[in-house]
Design a protein around this motif. Structure first.
Motif, PDB file in Angstrom:
ATOM      1  N   ARG B  17     -35.717   3.190  48.416  1.00 51.44           N
ATOM      2  CA  ARG B  17     -35.342   1.802  48.128  1.00 51.44           C
ATOM      3  C   ARG B  17     -34.275   1.298  49.094  1.00 51.44           C
ATOM      4  O   ARG B  17     -33.405   0.512  48.712  1.00 51.44           O
ATOM      5  CB  ARG B  17     -34.814   1.683  46.700  1.00 51.44           C
ATOM      6  N   LYS B  42     -43.492 -11.815  55.621  1.00 54.02           N
ATOM      7  CA  LYS B  42     -44.789 -12.462  55.797  1.00 54.02           C
ATOM      8  C   LYS B  42     -45.759 -11.447  56.389  1.00 54.02           C
ATOM      9  O   LYS B  42     -45.543 -10.928  57.471  1.00 54.02           O
ATOM     10  CB  LYS B  42     -44.642 -13.662  56.731  1.00 54.02           C
ATOM     11  N   ILE B  43     -46.803 -11.162  55.648  1.00 52.76           N
ATOM     12  CA  ILE B  43     -47.818 -10.229  56.124  1.00 52.76           C
ATOM     13  C   ILE B  43     -49.165 -10.914  55.992  1.00 52.76           C
ATOM     14  O   ILE B  43     -49.511 -11.400  54.921  1.00 52.76           O
ATOM     15  CB  ILE B  43     -47.790  -8.926  55.295  1.00 52.76           C
ATOM     16  N   LEU B  47     -46.514 -14.270  51.914  1.00 52.62           N
ATOM     17  CA  LEU B  47     -45.300 -13.514  51.622  1.00 52.62           C
ATOM     18  C   LEU B  47     -45.656 -12.389  50.666  1.00 52.62           C
ATOM     19  O   LEU B  47     -46.247 -12.622  49.612  1.00 52.62           O
ATOM     20  CB  LEU B  47     -44.256 -14.434  51.005  1.00 52.62           C
ATOM     21  N   THR B  50     -42.026  -6.198  50.234  1.00 56.16           N
ATOM     22  CA  THR B  50     -41.942  -5.014  51.069  1.00 56.16           C
ATOM     23  C   THR B  50     -40.992  -3.995  50.472  1.00 56.16           C
ATOM     24  O   THR B  50     -40.918  -2.874  50.956  1.00 56.16           O
ATOM     25  CB  THR B  50     -41.461  -5.365  52.493  1.00 56.16           C
ATOM     26  N   ALA B  57     -39.274  -2.483  39.861  1.00 52.45           N
ATOM     27  CA  ALA B  57     -40.333  -1.486  39.769  1.00 52.45           C
ATOM     28  C   ALA B  57     -40.677  -1.225  38.306  1.00 52.45           C
ATOM     29  O   ALA B  57     -41.847  -1.090  37.952  1.00 52.45           O
ATOM     30  CB  ALA B  57     -39.897  -0.194  40.453  1.00 52.45           C
ATOM     31  N   MET B  59     -40.594  -3.316  36.085  1.00 53.24           N
ATOM     32  CA  MET B  59     -41.339  -4.476  35.574  1.00 53.24           C
ATOM     33  C   MET B  59     -42.701  -4.569  36.230  1.00 53.24           C
ATOM     34  O   MET B  59     -43.321  -5.631  36.246  1.00 53.24           O
ATOM     35  CB  MET B  59     -40.543  -5.741  35.841  1.00 53.24           C
ATOM     36  N   ASN B  60     -43.137  -3.458  36.815  1.00 51.39           N
ATOM     37  CA  ASN B  60     -44.470  -3.368  37.381  1.00 51.39           C
ATOM     38  C   ASN B  60     -44.662  -4.142  38.677  1.00 51.39           C
ATOM     39  O   ASN B  60     -45.780  -4.463  39.049  1.00 51.39           O
ATOM     40  CB  ASN B  60     -45.531  -3.826  36.377  1.00 51.39           C
ATOM     41  N   VAL B  63     -44.726  -2.731  45.831  1.00 55.97           N
ATOM     42  CA  VAL B  63     -44.731  -3.078  47.243  1.00 55.97           C
ATOM     43  C   VAL B  63     -46.158  -3.468  47.642  1.00 55.97           C
ATOM     44  O   VAL B  63     -47.118  -2.833  47.210  1.00 55.97           O
ATOM     45  CB  VAL B  63     -44.239  -1.871  48.064  1.00 55.97           C
ATOM     46  N   GLY B  64     -46.263  -4.551  48.422  1.00 58.54           N
ATOM     47  CA  GLY B  64     -47.573  -4.998  48.876  1.00 58.54           C
ATOM     48  C   GLY B  64     -48.115  -6.159  48.073  1.00 58.54           C
ATOM     49  O   GLY B  64     -49.017  -6.862  48.495  1.00 58.54           O
ATOM     50  N   PRO B  66     -48.449  -9.836  46.541  1.00 53.09           N
ATOM     51  CA  PRO B  66     -48.025 -11.152  47.030  1.00 53.09           C
ATOM     52  C   PRO B  66     -46.855 -11.688  46.192  1.00 53.09           C
ATOM     53  O   PRO B  66     -46.839 -11.498  44.970  1.00 53.09           O
ATOM     54  CB  PRO B  66     -49.270 -12.027  46.822  1.00 53.09           C
ATOM     55  N   ASP B  69     -47.711 -13.811  43.182  1.00 52.13           N
ATOM     56  CA  ASP B  69     -48.091 -13.092  41.960  1.00 52.13           C
ATOM     57  C   ASP B  69     -46.841 -12.578  41.244  1.00 52.13           C
ATOM     58  O   ASP B  69     -46.743 -12.645  40.021  1.00 52.13           O
ATOM     59  CB  ASP B  69     -48.984 -11.891  42.294  1.00 52.13           C
ATOM     60  N   VAL B  79     -35.219 -13.083  45.190  1.00 55.01           N
ATOM     61  CA  VAL B  79     -36.045 -12.794  46.353  1.00 55.01           C
ATOM     62  C   VAL B  79     -35.188 -12.852  47.613  1.00 55.01           C
ATOM     63  O   VAL B  79     -34.440 -13.794  47.815  1.00 55.01           O
ATOM     64  CB  VAL B  79     -37.190 -13.818  46.463  1.00 55.01           C
TER      65      VAL B  79
END
Lengths: 1075, 518
Positions: B17, B42-43, B47, B50, B57, B59-60, B63-64, B66, B69, B79
């Motif tokens: 982390r 931005k991937i 957004l 990462t 974590a 809260m589910n 990484v990866g 969007p 979501d 953020v």
């Protein structure tokens, strides 16, 4: 204004149609110029005429009715790609206007999208008849002198030198210089203020748009911005004062304006005359075709009522000289028929018996009461608008035919003005204020959907931002100011303008992003305003599906049907709809529609018309749905609202609302109410209709609202009823649904229901082959087909084609074989290769490799889809075998033989793949699985926990406590009220969840994030048997899906899988969310 | 310092982390932010998360995912935009600190470190103690950290990620990692997917297949990677810094604080090095001293010399001067527990010294002059002018400390043609001075004005040059200025402005003199 006031005309107006330069709309300029008493106003956008019709329209603004309005001059500011300084070009007559259009068109044609490349030589070629004023740049150098000389050379007597007072400190010195230049060149000086906005307060917005244009932040923009706020429209007195040393330049503006004879009124639109034989007039030809068509429609004789209607319509068409237009549309439809492309007119054209006779529409005038006046009216000076839907996969053929027939000179699409919406506005304005993308994304994201007209404080708060934060508040303020500003022009989806003469002498044409597409600079409202007609060539997926289904039925069952011959009013079909068995059916397959079906219980065609129209923002916002349903079910007596006796007959609304049991449901009923009950004049009604139809007049609708409600109440109507009627009209503003349009769509509802009912295999197959379309994913379509007894077979290298196909097993009923198009990423060319070489069955992988030249990626996709079962290889074995092949992309035939010829390999067997893993892999490759539903593997676990299946909730009693878990199919937040609908699905069916806002806020994380969701709550069962589960608690059980794959242990632990393969990211297809 | 032939041992550290830990550490004391934190970048045009902190974590959030979501799930999310540069610097700093265990430290991007601890464990009381010590020290700094030791980098890394705390005995790697999922190896996504589809889901399962079978399907590189992890092939780590030519270090049982002890230590280390260099016939050109603070801070100080050098006293002196001149002095905090001196460049002692670099000599001279002047008078007193892009006269240029001047994109604005009078005064006042003016309304030039009690009769005037203020910088609108260039009847020229547009902004605009012309 005193009589001695100097006269002035502003000739250098840059509107917001000079995208990201002008900071006021053409309407604002026209209104401001009128209030200031300008003699004339010249709209001159950068190499564009896109804004002139808006200005023209604004002259009719009701608020200006009493005032003397300025003369509108149509021109353009020519901005050159060579060194030439800007030149204002104003055509003096119709011919020179045509030349200006062609000049701009030529520039657009050779430029990149949206740009316009012209040089002085182009101007020299087309300038005849134009008044040309050179606008000197900030630094007056040689180029000014040179251009001025050339200008007087080519346009003697029509050249001018513009002079402005920009308050740059050296204005006087500049004036002296320009005076000298003008004297030498013998051209008059012409006063301008070179305006970008109509009031000085807009300077800030002008700065903001300049930053957006230049991709800089305000903080770093520096001298890219104007030094002051002087580029606003100024009153004549002020212009005269500023230019007091050269009064002749101010006076010259009036002479300039007076020399111009051109006005947009002169644009006489002319229709193509191709379809008309030489010896006939268009009207004669149209009448002949109409009677011929009508005879075909009614083989037993044209009913008297229809004959009368046709005669009435033909007379009006003759009077307004619209015959060539009808013939042109008939011609396009005729082409589609010849190619066997299904098509059907929609919208108000369905009100025309002539259109029905010509085969353009399919709404039988004997079935529906047509209102031809809705379509064409003598009072409303707007041209008819015929919209025709074609099969979505084949519309391009129709478009290409139109181009072929009329040429690019005479056929082009209308434009769509892409305007700033809350999301785009806050995103771009935020950037200018230095907000990070995350913040603007969150601000934009807090606006549910993209439609909302305003970014409200509430929404800003929802995004967890303090609206008190100065920068954010400012960004939001300017984003709101920018709303509705045009951003760029784009092509309309299918609105064609066709002409007899060159179209590019009427309006500039430019290339669209799509190759070989061209579109004009005006949008639908603009051409309506000028009385130019268009044909909408639209695409409709359901037509593709219906045609494919007809073909499948003909092929496999030997029966030929078409849109006109499908048996009408089949009670079995209505039985099916009453059960809400409507997955895949046109228009009524959404959840809201499916909930309505058992309530409405459609039993005849007109019920379908109502069904289509009732689940719409209009009736819903007007709260008309429940009254209608109550009256229909007999729970409420039908009565018609009436005025007080002294104001009119009690039955004045029976005519209007008779067909819908006294409840207004259709757009035209609401309009009729305004006229009959609120006594709107036709003009007012027209204004109301227009303010309803267009975004740009959004502000005016409330005035009409007060008036309408006030009038109705004054005449003795119930205030509550009046208010609802108006809300309904507002609702129609976003999605108007007239009866004729609903009837056109209802026709397709019936046709698609009939096919689904009688030919479920063909229906599912055609639906899958027409994807993407409709509301449901292939998995749901396949599941529905299987529930209707259709055997569905997996894709296979030995049996599948590209499309899904029907197979007739020896024992009878048709089976659906999935095609290779269902495999994600598979290509049609690969299928062709495979099918061509499949003259006999492939028995082994080796044989397949030898006989085809399929590459490894293609074979991998086939293996991933488990399509080698007929070779006795399951997914795992096939993949391991294929993976062994060389990576070479394409090999010539012989090399392919060699490369694919693999030595025998003896290897230890791989562990067998568990069924649950196969199911997941099926989903990843095909987005569906025929082997099992993922939840089946969890059923035992769920049963132990006392969790119901979806099917069980369907039979649970009302108010029972229930727990149900399933895969999240759809999430919807349909209204602004914050109620969320979630659809869960498991192997037994689906379960509809209602989440009230309070619960949603508490379980937001679960509701929005879970793919496998457990919902606890109460069953709500309606009288008609519609069942919902009202959520009280939600639990995210997504992790249970890990049990389906052996590597479940891994996914929990490793978090650092940022660059995962996309296939791994989602076990199941993402739910479809509608905000 | 040499290495024995004992089997290689690698300590893998993983800070899962790091980005969110970095943010949390940077957070100021006071009301702690209770919100879950995610880092986004931005991937593929969207957004995506990462990094997520522990709370996120739980809260589910993954990484990866969007960002849209994630926000839909948790609107109150905090953020932060990804700052890979800051993460990289941070991991470099931690790597610096790890130098205390071994000079052979390699980065294992993005958030891991690999330490070659072959033969050094006994210094720290064995491998377990070494692992625990490193783990505890990093964890104490506020990082989530996972560690493991094995005989090769791939296995150590795999263990750190999937079986933290484990120490695989020499040549027992294969056994130790057999049960780990194949994701523990750094395979490419395609290979990982292929193995999973084949049902080979643990490293052991893959290892049991024949190499020929695997090579054909996944390539030799993948097989080599597996063999490395299993200890069947060797691949050394690539340390961040080249091993120093020679080095010497002092470890202190009690952290040292006093300057005298530090100086003494440096001298004695210099002596040790000098002896080594003398044997080789070399002298040092670059020398680095590293000061390891007990709380994890590492300070590296480098000196370079024009010619080879090995006199310990001179070396010590150079360091002393360097230490004295530091703008932020060496802060021992609670003391240094390790001081290390390394020769990073050595040369023949008798080699020709000094090659003068000639390019950019002029610029260097000026820079040197600036440095010297700034050193003498203070950086705030040596200024240079720099153009800024603005319409506002006083903002169009700025005098800033010359040492910090960077070339700007703006250039000086040319306001008038060659044969015209200058538009800006030769001397512009830092503070415009109010004056009394007689002028025509609304925007006429001044006719008479009184400045510093002296009345001036205007003979000539030009203007106005209207300059509006930069509205976005102020909450309240600031008045627009109308500038005039005026000449009085005695030929004196002034630059005046009316502050505020008559009627449009104010009823009684005030006037100022903003500068004088030559």
């Amino acid at each position: 204004m005193s009589a001695l006031a100097p006269a002035y005309a502003e000739l250098a107006v840059t509107t917001n149609f000079s995208f990201l330069r002008g900071a006021s709309s053409p309407e604002e300029f026209v209104v401001a110029a009128t209030l200031y008493g300008h003699h004339a106003i010249g709209i001159a956008d950068r190499n564009s005429l896109a804004g002139v019709v808006r200005a023209y329209d604004a002259l009719d603004h009701p608020e200006l009715a009493e005032l003397k309005r300025p003369k509108l001059l149509v021109g353009a500011r020519l901005v050159f790609k060579d060194e030439t300084p800007d030149i204002l070009a104003y055509p003096t007559d119709r011919e020179s206007y045509g030349r200006l259009c062609r000049l701009i068109s030529a520039g657009k044609l050779r430029a990149e999208k949206g740009d316009c490349t012209i040089t002085f030589d182009d101007l020299a070629e087309w300038q005849d008849g134009m008044l040309l004023a050179l606008v000197p740049p900030q630094r007056i150098g040689e180029s000014v002198k040179k251009t001025l000389a050339r200008l007087t050379d080519i346009a003697a007597g029509r050249a001018y030198l513009a002079v402005a007072m920009p308050h740059h400190g050296d204005d006087k010195r500049r004036v002296k210089k320009l005076r000298e230049l003008a004297r030498t060149a013998r051209v008059p000086l012409l006063a301008i203020n070179d305006v970008l906005y109509h009031v000085p307060e807009r300077r800030e917005l002008a700065d903001v748009v300049a930053c957006i244009r230049e991709h800089v932040m305000l903080d770093g923009a520096g001298r890219l911005l104007e030094a002051n706020a002087e580029r606003h429209l100024k009153p004549p007195e002020e212009m005269a004062r500023l230019l007091r040393e050269i009064p002749e330049a101010v006076a010259e503006t009036v002479r300039f304006a007076d020399r111009i004879q051109f006005s947009l009124d002169q644009l006489k639109y002319n229709y193509p005359d191709e379809p008309v034989p030489k010896e006939k007039t268009p009207q004669q030809h149209l009448e002949d075709m109409t009677w011929e068509g009508a005879a075909g429609r009614y083989p037993n004789g044209i009913p008297v009522k229809v004959r009368e209607t046709l005669l009435k319509e033909l007379a009006l068409i003759a009077k307004l000289d619209y015959a060539p237009y009808f013939l042109t549309v008939r011609d396009i439809v005729g082409f589609a028929n010849a190619r066997k492309i299904l098509c059907q007119g929609r919208g108000s054209a369905a009100n025309s018996a002539v259109c029905f006779a010509l085969g353009i529409t399919n709404v039988d005038p004997t079935a529906i009461n047509l209102l031809f006046e809705r379509f064409i009216s003598q009072e409303r000076k707007e041209p008819p608008d015929i919209d025709v839907d074609f099969e979505h996969e084949r519309r391009e053929e129709v478009i290409q035919d139109v181009y072929k027939r009329y040429g690019h000179d005479r056929a082009a699409l209308t434009a769509t003005v892409i305007s700033y919406r809350p999301k785009s506005a806050i995103r771009e304005v935020g950037k200018v204020f230095g907000l990070t993308e995350d913040v603007t994304a969150a601000l934009a994201g807090s606006v549910w959907g993209s439609g909302g007209p305003d970014l409200e404080e509430k929404e800003v708060r929802q995004g967890d931002f303090d609206p008190g934060n100065a920068t954010i508040a400012r960004a939001v303020r300017f984003a709101n100011e920018l709303l509705g500003f045009p951003r760029h022009l784009s092509q309309h989806v299918g609105g064609f303008v066709l002409t007899r003469d060159r179209l590019d002498t009427i309006v500039p044409i430019g290339p669209a992003a799509m190759e070989d597409r061209y579109f004009i600079e005006w949008d639908k409202d603009d051409i309506d305003r000028l009385g130019i007609m268009k044909v909408d060539v639209l695409a409709l997926g359901m037509l593709t599906c219906v045609r494919k289904a007809f073909e499948l039925i003909a092929e496999h069952e030997g029966k030929r049907w078409d849109l006109a011959t499908v048996p009408r009013e089949d009670p079995v079909v209505y039985d099916m709809l009453c059960r809400a068995d409507a997955i895949g059916v046109f228009q009524v397959e959404s959840r809201a529609q499916m909930n309505m079906l058992p309530r409405l219980k459609p039993r005849e065609f007109y019920d379908l018309v109502i069904e289509v129209a009732i689940v719409r923002p209009g009736p819903i916002q007007g709260d008309m749905v429940h009254p209608y349903l109550r009256r229909r079910s007999g729970a409420e007596t039908i009565h018609f609202p009436s005025p007080s006796p002294e104001h009119g007959p009690a039955d004045e609304l029976i005519q209007v609302l008779g067909k819908t049991m006294g409840v207004p449901l259709f757009q035209e009923q609401a309009m009729r109410l305004a006229i009959v009950a609120a006594k709107f004049t036709p003009e007012e009604a027209n204004g109301l209709r227009r303010s309803m139809a267009t975004f740009r007049n959004a502000g005016t609708i409330h005035k009409f609202g007060e008036k309408m409600i006030g009038n109705m109440v004054a005449r003795g109507y119930d205030r509550e009823f009046a208010t609802r009627c108006f809300h309904q009209i507002e609702g129609f503003g976003t999605y108007g649904f007239p009866e004729s349009h609903a009837a056109s769509f209802a026709h397709l509802v019936y046709i698609s229901s009939w096919i689904k009912c009688h030919h479920p295999a063909a229906f599912a197959c055609a639906l899958l082959n027409s994807q993407p379309m409709g509301f449901y994913a292939p998995a749901e379509i396949v599941r529905d087909a299987r529930e209707h007894g259709v055997e569905v077979r997996a894709p296979d290298v030995n049996f599948s084609l590209w499309d899904n196909t029907l197979e007739r097993p020896d024992d009878g009923a048709l089976a659906l074989r999935l095609g290779l198009r269902q495999i994600g990423g598979f290509r049609e060319t690969w299928t062709k290769e495979l099918v061509e070489k499949r003259d006999r069955v492939f028995k082994t992988m080796d044989e397949l490799l030898r006989r085809t030249s399929l590459t490894k990626p293609a074979l991998m996709l086939l293996a991933e889809a488990d399509a080698f079962r007929s070779l006795n290889l399951d997914r795992r074995e096939a993949l391991w075998a294929v993976r062994r092949l060389s990576d070479e992309a394409t090999l010539p035939l012989f090399a392919a033989f060699a490369a694919n010829e693999q030595p025998e390999e003896t290897i230890a067997p791989l562990p067998p793949m568990p069924l649950s893993e196969h199911v997941l892999a099926d989903y990843q490759s095909l987005r569906l699985s025929l082997k099992a539903y993922p939840t089946e593997f969890l059923r035992e676990l769920f049963t132990r926990e006392g969790i119901m299946s979806c099917a069980e909730t369907g039979t649970a009693r009302d108010a029972a406590y229930a727990r149900c878990a399933g895969i999240v199919l759809v999430r919807q937040m349909p209204g602004a009220k914050g109620v969320v609908f979630v659809t869960l699905s498991d192997e037994t069916g689906i379960c509809n969840i209602v989440v009230w806002p309070k619960i949603f806020e508490r379980f937001r994380r679960e509701a929005m994030g879970a793919r496998l969701l457990l919902v606890e709550g109460r069953i709500q069962r309606s009288v008609e048997g519609v069942v919902h589960l009202v959520a009280e608690r939600m639990i995210d059980r997504t992790h249970e899906l890990n049990r389906l794959s052996e590597d479940g242990l891994a996914t929990d632990r490793a978090e650092n899988q940022l660059h995962r393969h996309p296939r791994q990211v989602r076990v199941l297809p993402k739910s479809r969310d509608f905000h | 310092m040499g290495f024995s032939a004992s089997p290689r041992r690698i300590l893998a550290l993983w800070l899962p982390r790091l980005p969110t830990d970095r943010l949390q550490r940077a957070q100021h004391a006071g009301a702690p932010d209770e919100r879950p934190v995610v880092v986004v970048a931005k991937i593929d045009n969207a957004l995506r998360l990462t990094a997520v902190d522990r709370k996120a974590a739980q809260m589910n959030l993954r990484v990866g995912m969007p960002l849209a979501d994630a926000r839909a799930m948790i609107p109150t999310l905090k953020v932060v935009e990804a700052d890979e540069e800051a993460d990289r610097k941070l991991i470099e700093r931690i790597a610096d600190w790890c130098d205390r265990y071994t000079p052979l430290v390699a980065l294992d991007p993005p958030h891991g470190l690999l330490l070659d601890v072959t033969g050094v464990a006994q210094l720290f009381g064995g491998e377990r103690a070494l692992l625990d010590s490193a783990h505890a020290a990093i964890a104490k700094q506020g990082f989530a950290v996972k560690a493991a030791i094995a005989g090769n980098a791939a296995a150590a890394r795999a263990l750190a990620h999937y079986a933290e705390g484990m120490i695989a005995e020499p040549s027992a790697e294969a056994e130790a990692i057999a049960m780990l999922p194949i994701a523990a190896l750094q395979l490419d996504a395609e290979a990982l997917h292929g193995l999973k589809r084949a049902g080979l889901k643990t490293i052991g399962a893959v290892a049991s297949r024949t190499r020929a079978e695997l090579t054909k399907r996944f390539g030799a590189k993948m097989v080599a990677l597996i063999d490395c992890a299993l200890g069947l092939a060797e691949k050394p780590i690539s340390p961040r810094r080249a091993l120093p030519d020679c080095m010497a270090e002092h470890r202190f049982a009690e952290p040292v604080v006093t300057e005298a002890v530090i100086a003494e230590s440096l001298l004695s280390l210099a002596k040790t090095l000098a002896a080594v260099l003398e044997k080789r016939g070399e002298g040092m050109r670059a020398l680095a001293a590293s000061f390891y603070r007990a709380d994890g801070v590492v300070r590296r100080i480098i000196i370079e010399t024009g010619k080879p050098l090995r006199d310990p006293v001179v070396i010590q002196k150079l360091f002393r001067e360097r230490l004295d001149s530091l703008t932020d002095p060496l802060d021992p905090g609670f003391g240094f527990d390790l001081i290390r001196l390394e020769v990073s460049r050595a040369e023949r002692y008798d080699a020709q010294a000094g090659r003068l670099e000639e390019s950019d000599a002029g610029k260097r001279e000026i820079a040197y002059l600036i440095d010297r002047l700034a050193a003498r008078f203070g950086p705030q007193r040596v200024l240079s002018f720099c153009p800024l892009d603005s319409h506002i006269p006083e903002a169009a240029g700025a005098a800033i400390p010359a040492q910090y001047t960077k070339p700007t994109k703006a250039s000086w604005q040319k306001l008038s043609a060659a044969n015209e009078a200058p538009r800006r005064p030769l001397r512009m006042f830092a503070q415009p001075e109010p004056i009394d003016v007689m002028a025509e309304v609304p925007d006429g030039p001044p006719l008479r004005f009184r400045w510093r009690r002296v009345a001036h009769q205007v003979a000539r005037a030009e203007g106005p040059e209207r300059i509006a203020m930069e509205w976005w910088r102020h909450q309240e609108p600031k008045p627009t200025r109308d500038y005039y260039r005026v000449e009085d009847d005695e030929g004196r020229r002034f630059w005046l402005y009316r502050d505020g547009l008559y009627e449009r902004e104010t009823d009684r605009p005030r006037w100022y003199v903003h500068g004088v012309f030559a």
